[in-house]
Design a protein around this motif. Structure first.
Motif, PDB file in Angstrom:
ATOM      1  N   GLN A  23      23.159  -7.927 -19.562  1.00  0.00           N
ATOM      2  CA  GLN A  23      24.376  -7.119 -19.599  1.00  0.00           C
ATOM      3  C   GLN A  23      25.592  -7.951 -19.202  1.00  0.00           C
ATOM      4  OE1 GLN A  23      23.694  -3.554 -17.299  1.00  0.00           O
ATOM      5  NE2 GLN A  23      21.889  -3.005 -18.501  1.00  0.00           N
ATOM      6  N   ASN A  24      25.445  -8.827 -18.224  1.00  0.00           N
ATOM      7  CA  ASN A  24      26.531  -9.740 -17.862  1.00  0.00           C
ATOM      8  C   ASN A  24      26.848 -10.686 -19.022  1.00  0.00           C
ATOM      9  OD1 ASN A  24      26.791  -8.668 -15.297  1.00  0.00           O
ATOM     10  ND2 ASN A  24      25.397 -10.167 -14.362  1.00  0.00           N
ATOM     11  N   PHE A  25      25.798 -11.145 -19.721  1.00  0.00           N
ATOM     12  CA  PHE A  25      25.983 -12.026 -20.880  1.00  0.00           C
ATOM     13  C   PHE A  25      26.756 -11.304 -21.981  1.00  0.00           C
ATOM     14  CE2 PHE A  25      24.082 -13.350 -25.034  1.00  0.00           C
ATOM     15  CZ  PHE A  25      24.738 -14.567 -25.138  1.00  0.00           C
ATOM     16  N   ILE A  26      26.441 -10.034 -22.228  1.00  0.00           N
ATOM     17  CA  ILE A  26      27.173  -9.237 -23.218  1.00  0.00           C
ATOM     18  C   ILE A  26      28.645  -9.132 -22.819  1.00  0.00           C
ATOM     19  CG2 ILE A  26      27.420  -6.935 -24.234  1.00  0.00           C
ATOM     20  CD1 ILE A  26      24.378  -6.608 -23.925  1.00  0.00           C
ATOM     21  N   LEU A  31      34.184 -10.776 -23.842  1.00  0.00           N
ATOM     22  CA  LEU A  31      35.472 -11.221 -23.308  1.00  0.00           C
ATOM     23  C   LEU A  31      35.960 -12.480 -24.012  1.00  0.00           C
ATOM     24  CD1 LEU A  31      37.713 -10.876 -21.189  1.00  0.00           C
ATOM     25  CD2 LEU A  31      36.292 -12.177 -19.580  1.00  0.00           C
ATOM     26  N   LYS A  32      35.047 -13.432 -24.267  1.00  0.00           N
ATOM     27  CA  LYS A  32      35.431 -14.667 -24.957  1.00  0.00           C
ATOM     28  C   LYS A  32      35.853 -14.404 -26.397  1.00  0.00           C
ATOM     29  CE  LYS A  32      32.480 -17.785 -22.264  1.00  0.00           C
ATOM     30  NZ  LYS A  32      31.285 -18.687 -22.309  1.00  0.00           N
ATOM     31  N   ARG A  33      35.191 -13.465 -27.051  1.00  0.00           N
ATOM     32  CA  ARG A  33      35.485 -13.197 -28.454  1.00  0.00           C
ATOM     33  C   ARG A  33      36.783 -12.425 -28.648  1.00  0.00           C
ATOM     34  NH1 ARG A  33      29.888 -10.914 -31.097  1.00  0.00           N
ATOM     35  NH2 ARG A  33      28.563 -12.749 -30.755  1.00  0.00           N
ATOM     36  N   TYR A  34      36.936 -11.360 -27.873  1.00  0.00           N
ATOM     37  CA  TYR A  34      38.011 -10.412 -28.136  1.00  0.00           C
ATOM     38  C   TYR A  34      39.122 -10.435 -27.083  1.00  0.00           C
ATOM     39  CZ  TYR A  34      34.237  -8.740 -31.135  1.00  0.00           C
ATOM     40  OH  TYR A  34      33.211  -8.664 -32.058  1.00  0.00           O
ATOM     41  N   GLY A  35      38.941 -11.212 -26.027  1.00  0.00           N
ATOM     42  CA  GLY A  35      40.002 -11.334 -25.029  1.00  0.00           C
ATOM     43  C   GLY A  35      40.133 -10.160 -24.091  1.00  0.00           C
ATOM     44  N   MET A  42      30.252   0.697 -23.929  1.00  0.00           N
ATOM     45  CA  MET A  42      29.890  -0.275 -24.963  1.00  0.00           C
ATOM     46  C   MET A  42      28.738  -1.162 -24.502  1.00  0.00           C
ATOM     47  SD  MET A  42      30.235  -1.463 -27.956  1.00  0.00           S
ATOM     48  CE  MET A  42      31.721  -0.563 -28.477  1.00  0.00           C
ATOM     49  N   ILE A  43      28.761  -1.575 -23.242  1.00  0.00           N
ATOM     50  CA  ILE A  43      27.671  -2.386 -22.706  1.00  0.00           C
ATOM     51  C   ILE A  43      26.369  -1.587 -22.713  1.00  0.00           C
ATOM     52  CG2 ILE A  43      26.787  -3.543 -20.644  1.00  0.00           C
ATOM     53  CD1 ILE A  43      29.627  -4.352 -19.996  1.00  0.00           C
ATOM     54  N   THR A  44      26.460  -0.322 -22.327  1.00  0.00           N
ATOM     55  CA  THR A  44      25.273   0.542 -22.357  1.00  0.00           C
ATOM     56  C   THR A  44      24.750   0.701 -23.775  1.00  0.00           C
ATOM     57  OG1 THR A  44      26.081   1.767 -20.420  1.00  0.00           O
ATOM     58  CG2 THR A  44      24.377   2.821 -21.763  1.00  0.00           C
ATOM     59  N   LEU A  45      25.676   0.826 -24.742  1.00  0.00           N
ATOM     60  CA  LEU A  45      25.269   0.965 -26.144  1.00  0.00           C
ATOM     61  C   LEU A  45      24.552  -0.285 -26.633  1.00  0.00           C
ATOM     62  CD1 LEU A  45      25.340   2.582 -28.802  1.00  0.00           C
ATOM     63  CD2 LEU A  45      27.564   1.505 -29.272  1.00  0.00           C
ATOM     64  N   MET A  46      25.114  -1.457 -26.335  1.00  0.00           N
ATOM     65  CA  MET A  46      24.486  -2.713 -26.762  1.00  0.00           C
ATOM     66  C   MET A  46      23.126  -2.898 -26.099  1.00  0.00           C
ATOM     67  SD  MET A  46      26.412  -4.200 -29.000  1.00  0.00           S
ATOM     68  CE  MET A  46      26.709  -2.530 -29.594  1.00  0.00           C
ATOM     69  N   TRP A  47      23.047  -2.557 -24.816  1.00  0.00           N
ATOM     70  CA  TRP A  47      21.768  -2.666 -24.112  1.00  0.00           C
ATOM     71  C   TRP A  47      20.734  -1.706 -24.695  1.00  0.00           C
ATOM     72  CZ3 TRP A  47      18.823  -5.690 -21.636  1.00  0.00           C
ATOM     73  CH2 TRP A  47      17.758  -5.206 -20.874  1.00  0.00           C
ATOM     74  N   SER A  48      21.197  -0.517 -25.073  1.00  0.00           N
ATOM     75  CA  SER A  48      20.283   0.451 -25.687  1.00  0.00           C
ATOM     76  C   SER A  48      19.744  -0.071 -27.010  1.00  0.00           C
ATOM     77  CB  SER A  48      21.010   1.790 -25.917  1.00  0.00           C
ATOM     78  OG  SER A  48      21.458   2.332 -24.699  1.00  0.00           O
TER      79      SER A  48
END
Length: 207
Positions: A23-26, A31-35, A42-48
């Motif tokens: 989750q920290n990696f996400i 942050l690096k991609r979109y600033g 969103m993090i919960t969604l990606m983790w799901s």
């Protein structure tokens, strides 16, 4: 086939250990991609997606088990199951290096395909090859291997082993080990007598 069941148990349990690190990696990748930092939703969604996509892959692998086991035979079908497993291990292992959490999602999908395919074909292969007096004992090797795989997955996920931030990609790629064992050993095993007799019409090979 036992290594396929072991791989399934390993993948089911191993994802729980590095949850915080992934989750920290996400968050860092976003942050690096979109600033800007992603929202908690969103993090919960990606983790799901990462967790649940394995089941989708398992459904795809299970659905193809019947066709592949008849088209190529039980043994070759289990060998084919190693392809998505190795691909999944490579994607997950290289995800942090490439800065892509989508590679973890894709890797879990491919690992699920392997788990669903190998587990179903293993049960067919073991049941058809086992002598009648050992058929019950051989049939439970799938359940036993899943349990051992879960145990090993939890053990590898301990902070004293691979459950630290620097090593979580290696932890996710650990399923490559049983896959390589199967690739090295399975070619020396015979094919299913039922497949040889009924599907290939090879009576001598069956005997």
């Amino acid at each position: 086939g036992i290594t396929g069941a072991f791989h399934y148990g390993l993948q089911v349990s191993i994802i729980n250990s590095p949850a915080e690190y992934i989750q920290n990696f996400i968050r860092e990748t976003w942050l690096k991609r979109y600033g800007s930092s992603p929202s908690a939703e969103m993090i919960t969604l990606m983790w799901s997606f990462i967790v649940s996509i394995y089941s989708i892959g398992g459904l795809l692998g299970s659905s193809s088990a019947g066709y592949l086991s008849v088209r190529f035979g039980r043994k070759k079908a289990m060998l084919l199951a190693n392809i998505p497993a190795l691909l999944g291990a490579a994607l997950m292992g290289l995800s942090r290096l490439c800065g892509s959490f989508e590679m973890i999602i894709a890797g879990r999908l491919f690992s699920g395909v392997c788990g669903g395919l190998a587990l179903n074909v293993h049960i067919m292969y073991a049941g058809e090859c086992a002598p009648r007096n050992l058929r019950g004992l051989i049939a439970i090797t799938a359940s036993t291997s899943i349990a051992v795989g879960k145990f090993v997955g939890f053990a590898l996920g301990l902070r004293e082993v691979l459950g630290v931030e620097a090593l979580w990609p290696i932890l996710l790629a650990a399923n490559a080990v049983p896959v390589l064992v199967q690739l090295l050993t399975l070619p020396f095993f015979p094919d299913s007598p039922r497949y040889l007799l009924i599907d290939q019409k090879d009576k001598e090979g069956c005997i």
